[in-house]
Design an enzyme around this catalytic site. Structure first.
Site, PDB file in Angstrom:
ATOM      1  N   HIS A 162      22.194 -14.571 -29.203  1.00  0.00           N
ATOM      2  CA  HIS A 162      22.333 -13.174 -29.628  1.00  0.00           C
ATOM      3  C   HIS A 162      22.262 -13.081 -31.141  1.00  0.00           C
ATOM      4  CE1 HIS A 162      26.314 -14.880 -30.299  1.00  0.00           C
ATOM      5  NE2 HIS A 162      26.414 -13.978 -31.271  1.00  0.00           N
ATOM      6  N   THR A 203      24.448 -11.177 -33.809  1.00  0.00           N
ATOM      7  CA  THR A 203      25.659 -10.372 -34.011  1.00  0.00           C
ATOM      8  C   THR A 203      25.379  -9.241 -35.001  1.00  0.00           C
ATOM      9  OG1 THR A 203      27.009 -12.366 -33.747  1.00  0.00           O
ATOM     10  CG2 THR A 203      28.085 -10.457 -34.750  1.00  0.00           C
ATOM     11  N   HIS A 261      20.823 -13.224 -37.900  1.00  0.00           N
ATOM     12  CA  HIS A 261      20.400 -14.526 -37.383  1.00  0.00           C
ATOM     13  C   HIS A 261      20.759 -14.650 -35.905  1.00  0.00           C
ATOM     14  CE1 HIS A 261      24.678 -14.925 -37.911  1.00  0.00           C
ATOM     15  NE2 HIS A 261      24.614 -15.869 -36.976  1.00  0.00           N
ATOM     16  N   THR A 311      22.377 -17.810 -33.741  1.00  0.00           N
ATOM     17  CA  THR A 311      22.890 -19.175 -33.792  1.00  0.00           C
ATOM     18  C   THR A 311      22.327 -19.955 -32.607  1.00  0.00           C
ATOM     19  OG1 THR A 311      24.943 -18.558 -34.889  1.00  0.00           O
ATOM     20  CG2 THR A 311      24.978 -20.612 -33.646  1.00  0.00           C
TER      21      THR A 311
HETATM   22  O1  ACK Z   1      26.602 -16.925 -34.255  1.00  0.00           O
HETATM   23  P1  ACK Z   1      27.318 -15.714 -34.566  1.00  0.00           P
HETATM   24  O2  ACK Z   1      26.648 -14.593 -35.234  1.00  0.00           O
HETATM   25  O3  ACK Z   1      28.650 -16.082 -35.363  1.00  0.00           O
HETATM   26  O4  ACK Z   1      28.024 -15.197 -33.258  1.00  0.00           O
HETATM   27  C1  ACK Z   1      29.363 -15.520 -33.208  1.00  0.00           C
HETATM   28  C2  ACK Z   1      30.187 -14.373 -32.698  1.00  0.00           C
HETATM   29  O5  ACK Z   1      30.661 -13.669 -33.839  1.00  0.00           O
HETATM   30  C3  ACK Z   1      31.384 -14.825 -31.862  1.00  0.00           C
HETATM   31  O6  ACK Z   1      32.079 -15.837 -32.513  1.00  0.00           O
HETATM   32  C4  ACK Z   1      30.247 -14.312 -35.021  1.00  0.00           C
HETATM   33  N1  ACK Z   1      31.376 -14.307 -35.942  1.00  0.00           N
HETATM   34  C5  ACK Z   1      32.560 -14.956 -35.820  1.00  0.00           C
HETATM   35  N2  ACK Z   1      33.361 -14.672 -36.857  1.00  0.00           N
HETATM   36  C6  ACK Z   1      32.686 -13.822 -37.663  1.00  0.00           C
HETATM   37  C7  ACK Z   1      32.975 -13.169 -38.892  1.00  0.00           C
HETATM   38  N3  ACK Z   1      34.140 -13.309 -39.511  1.00  0.00           N
HETATM   39  N4  ACK Z   1      32.025 -12.368 -39.422  1.00  0.00           N
HETATM   40  C8  ACK Z   1      30.835 -12.201 -38.815  1.00  0.00           C
HETATM   41  N5  ACK Z   1      30.500 -12.787 -37.655  1.00  0.00           N
HETATM   42  C9  ACK Z   1      31.404 -13.588 -37.081  1.00  0.00           C
HETATM   43  C10 ACK Z   1      29.813 -15.697 -34.631  1.00  0.00           C
END
Ligand code: ACK
Length: 218
Positions: free
Chosen positions: A69, A71, A149, A151
């Protein structure tokens, strides 16, 4: 009355359809094999394995982090700053459940993360939080959406939030005039080394991938 209050998700984002997830994972594997077999990579392998080891298996090095995904807003069930305001935005409510075509323009790997860079359209940027980049890098003025992005994997003990931060570091480096070192052209596209174990391939054919704007509760 609080009876109809809805709970906030862990995060909002665009979720790739299963066939697209597979396609992207295959592409990431191709990227790992190509980079991992380069002499130039072996020369810098100390960034990954410590000086003592001579080899690293990148496929084993990065662990899968679940559904692919992009985010938009990390809400942490309401604990994150601005979570409620984001969830209540009209554009968020109206877009919920709708399809978007994401454009993936690069793949990158660092000693911490493996990810894909997403180039958001103006319409998609409407769903992007105002402060996503500032929250990560206070000192710089990075273009909105530059943290976007997917992940694809993380090194052991690394949290996926790191992927976007690693991407921003490359963006920042480029903004400061350090364009990295062109290593060679892979089948996927030109490969650049940015130092400290950071490798990025710019896709000569960007990957268009349908995704659904939704949320994850976990
Ligand atoms: O890979 P990502 O974008 O990085 O997807 C996961 C998702 O939320 C669930 O963990 C993102 N994530 C985690 N903590 C944060 C944060 N503080 N700020 C922005 N994205 C985050 C994580």
């Amino acid at each position: 009355c609080s009876m109809v209050e809805t709970s906030l998700p862990f995060y909002f984002g665009w979720f790739l359809c299963p066939t697209q997830q597979e396609k992207l994972r295959n592409m990431a594997n191709e990227f790992l094999s190509a980079v991992g077999s380069l002499e130039a990579f072996k020369e810098h392998v100390g960034d990954f394995a410590g000086e003592a080891e001579k080899e690293v298996n990148l496929q084993q090095y990065f662990q899968d982090k679940g559904v692919l995904h992009c985010t938009t807003k990390f809400c942490d069930y309401g604990k994150a700053n601005g979570a409620k305001e984001y969830a209540e935005k009209q554009v968020v409510r109206e877009s919920y459940g709708s399809k978007a075509d994401l454009v993936l323009t690069a793949l990158f790997l660092t000693p911490r993360t493996l990810g894909a860079q997403v180039s958001l359209t103006e319409a998609q940027l409407q769903l992007w939080p105002e402060d996503a980049e500032k929250e990560a890098v206070q000192s710089a003025d990075l273009p909105r959406g530059s943290r976007a992005h997917v992940t694809l994997g993380c090194a052991e003990g690394v949290d996926p939030v790191q992927t976007g931060l690693d991407l921003l570091e490359v963006v920042l480096q480029c903004q400061q005039g350090d364009k990295g070192e062109h290593v060679q052209d892979l089948e996927l596209g030109p490969l650049t080394y940015y130092g400290k174990g950071v490798w990025m391939v710019k896709l000569s054919e960007p990957l268009n991938t349908p995704a659904i704007f939704s949320s994850f509760y976990g």
